[in-house]
Enzyme design. Structure first.
Site, PDB file in Angstrom:
ATOM      1  CG  ASP A 186      -1.935   1.365   1.320  1.00  0.00           C
ATOM      2  OD1 ASP A 186      -1.720   2.208   0.504  1.00  0.00           O
ATOM      3  OD2 ASP A 186      -2.830   1.253   1.961  1.00  0.00           O
ATOM      4  CG  HIS A 187       1.050   4.144  -3.115  1.00  0.00           C
ATOM      5  ND1 HIS A 187      -0.281   3.861  -3.571  1.00  0.00           N
ATOM      6  CD2 HIS A 187       0.747   5.731  -2.997  1.00  0.00           C
ATOM      7  CE1 HIS A 187      -1.171   4.958  -3.956  1.00  0.00           C
ATOM      8  NE2 HIS A 187      -0.512   5.979  -3.260  1.00  0.00           N
ATOM      9  CG  HIS A 249      -4.695   4.207  -0.257  1.00  0.00           C
ATOM     10  ND1 HIS A 249      -3.621   3.536  -0.353  1.00  0.00           N
ATOM     11  CD2 HIS A 249      -5.135   4.646  -1.501  1.00  0.00           C
ATOM     12  CE1 HIS A 249      -3.251   3.190  -1.469  1.00  0.00           C
ATOM     13  NE2 HIS A 249      -4.211   3.949  -2.419  1.00  0.00           N
TER      14      HIS A 249
END
Length: 507
Positions: A186-187, A249
């Site tokens: 999950d960036h 996110h």
């Protein structure tokens, strides 16, 4: 997790990228690996092998990548590209062809022979989720993952389409890999300000005594985008804001704000505390969905002087689509620390501003001693963590304005990355790719965490899927979303907080 990242832990590494000709590879992965190379973070001996069906030679592929590296690398023009690009190879392949995996095995063996030791082997799946199972099963069949201490597999989101599919995928993967081999990326967790939430909370003794229901009135997490769905209409119409942003996110940000202090900074202990938060969150009944969850879909309008289409006019989107492009939800965490404190989450496309902001609003002072006229601009204390477009942490307080009168004004105490540090902050993918090479899973989602997030959202997903909205589209481009989202907070006496737009948004 080690206290400082130790390059010697990684050793010789071969990095396979499935989806090697895709945008993620050229815009994010290769520029990130190139920046790590420039700053001395890559192993001395490494290979990057891009997998794809296009008939590229190594030289042709390297030339294609250079354009995007020049454009998207934070280091600017690729001055050491020749040296770095010699480590990049293109492997013409088909993920459904067993020959591909046989050739990969032979490449690994050849690399190991040259390196003189068994290398770390990383498989990055920058492909559509429908290929996850096929790739994983073939990697196992050709013994490419036989050593769990040396092989790792990285999955991009979405990890599952719903709770059931996430469970099925986790079950499949657990039969092939150990959990320590699986990196669900999950960036957002690689962003510098997001990582600083843990440091800010647990390295400062002044915050812990007030980080609870006794002093915090409510929490807002707002992730908004000016962009529409663009070329992703076909994908997005089967996903929506809940799946695309909230399940991963935004719930990750909530966990960082709400988690208890881990015993240490080890990956398992940090992730245990995150799962505790998700398991403590109040589950939604059908009545709760109607009362505490708002959905929206954007109509056409004007953005920065240009007319933009409505969601249903976007390419790949169904003409009567019921997919939400906006979601606002009120959550409660039923544990000792947070009982009764509402957490408001908001995300949307075609919004007035592109920003990611966490706002912790503290309760007002118990007794107001100042005359009414002295505090016309009175604001409750807020801690504002800005992830983008600016990276800052600011505490809003009251202070006396200079002069002979006792006049109070809100002031900010600010930690601003640009004002404090001269070095550039790494991109999120740089952090996460380095962690993958080092075998550090602190900033990656664990299987039970993914499932807990899906379980929390499924009542809302199911309710919205089975009942078509009669109000779509219900907010115009360049707005702050539907009026019902404002009402969600107004019923509790609050309003959405937004930062003044002083800098150009990052997309």
């Amino acid at each position: 997790m080690t206290t400082t990242k130790d390059l010697t832990q990684s050793g010789p590494t071969i990095f396979f990228i499935f989806g090697g000709t895709g945008d993620l590879t050229s815009r994010k992965l290769i520029p990130a690996l190139y920046n790590l190379f420039l700053e001395g973070w890559m192993p001395e001996n490494f290979q990057i092998v891009a997998m794809g069906r296009t008939q590229f030679t190594d030289e042709k592929f390297r030339g294609e990548l250079l354009t995007d590296v020049n454009k998207f690398s934070r280091s600017g023009e690729a001055k050491q590209w020749d040296s770095f690009s010699q480590h990049i190879h293109f492997h013409v392949s088909d993920v459904q062809d067993p020959k591909t995996y046989k050739e990969m095995y032979e490449r690994v063996q050849s690399f190991a022979q040259v390196a003189g030791t068994e290398p770390n082997v990383i498989f990055y799946l920058a492909v559509a989720p429908r290929f996850f199972a096929t790739i994983a099963e073939n990697l196992a069949a050709y013994k490419l993952t036989a050593n769990p201490t040396k092989s790792r597999i990285v999955f991009e989101k979405p990890f599952g389409h719903d709770l059931e599919s996430a469970k099925e995928l986790n079950k499949l993967l657990s039969g092939i890999f150990t959990e320590k081999q699986i990196y669900r990326i999950d960036h957002y967790l690689g962003k510098e300000t997001v990582q600083n939430i843990l440091a800010f909370r647990f390295a400062n003794s002044i915050l812990e005594p007030i980080w609870n229901r006794n002093y915090i009135e409510h929490v807002q997490i707002s992730v908004t985008e000016q962009l529409g769905v663009g070329d992703r209409g076909g994908y997005y119409d089967d996903s929506g804001a809940l799946r695309d942003m909230v399940q991963n996110h935004i719930l990750q940000l909530l966990c960082l704000v709400a988690m208890e202090a881990p015993v240490n900074f080890g990956a398992d202990d940090v992730r245990n505390r995150k799962v505790d938060v998700l398991n403590s969150m109040r589950k939604f009944s059908p009545e709760d969905v109607q009362k505490n969850a708002v959905r929206g879909q954007y109509s056409k309008g004007w953005m920065q002087g240009q007319e933009v289409p409505g969601y249903r006019e976007e390419k790949g989107v169904k003409k009567e689509s019921n997919t939400e492009t906006f979601a606002a939800i009120k959550f409660f965490i039923d544990n000792w620390r947070w009982h009764g404190v509402p957490f408001y989450l908001r995300t949307g496309k075609r919004m007035h501003q592109s920003s990611s902001v966490i706002t912790i609003q503290f309760k007002d002072v118990p007794h107001q001693i100042f005359p009414t006229g002295s505090s016309e601009g009175w604001q409750q204390n807020k801690l504002i963590i800005s992830i983008q477009p600016e990276m800052s942490i600011r505490l809003k307080m009251q202070a006396k304005r200079p002069g002979l009168d006792m006049i109070l004004n809100p002031v900010d105490m600010i930690f601003d990355y640009k004002g404090t540090y001269t070095t550039e902050t790494p991109e999120a993918y740089e952090t996460l790719l380095l962690d993958t090479m080092l075998g550090d899973q602190t900033h990656f989602m664990r299987g039970d965490q993914v499932e807990a997030a899906w379980e929390l959202l499924m009542p809302i997903i199911n309710a919205w899927a089975t009942k078509k909205s009669t109000s779509f589209p219900n907010y115009s481009a360049d707005s702050w979303g539907p009026e019902s989202a404002d009402a969600l907070l107004a019923r509790d006496g609050f309003h959405w907080f937004t930062l003044p737009q002083t800098s150009k948004p990052k997309h």
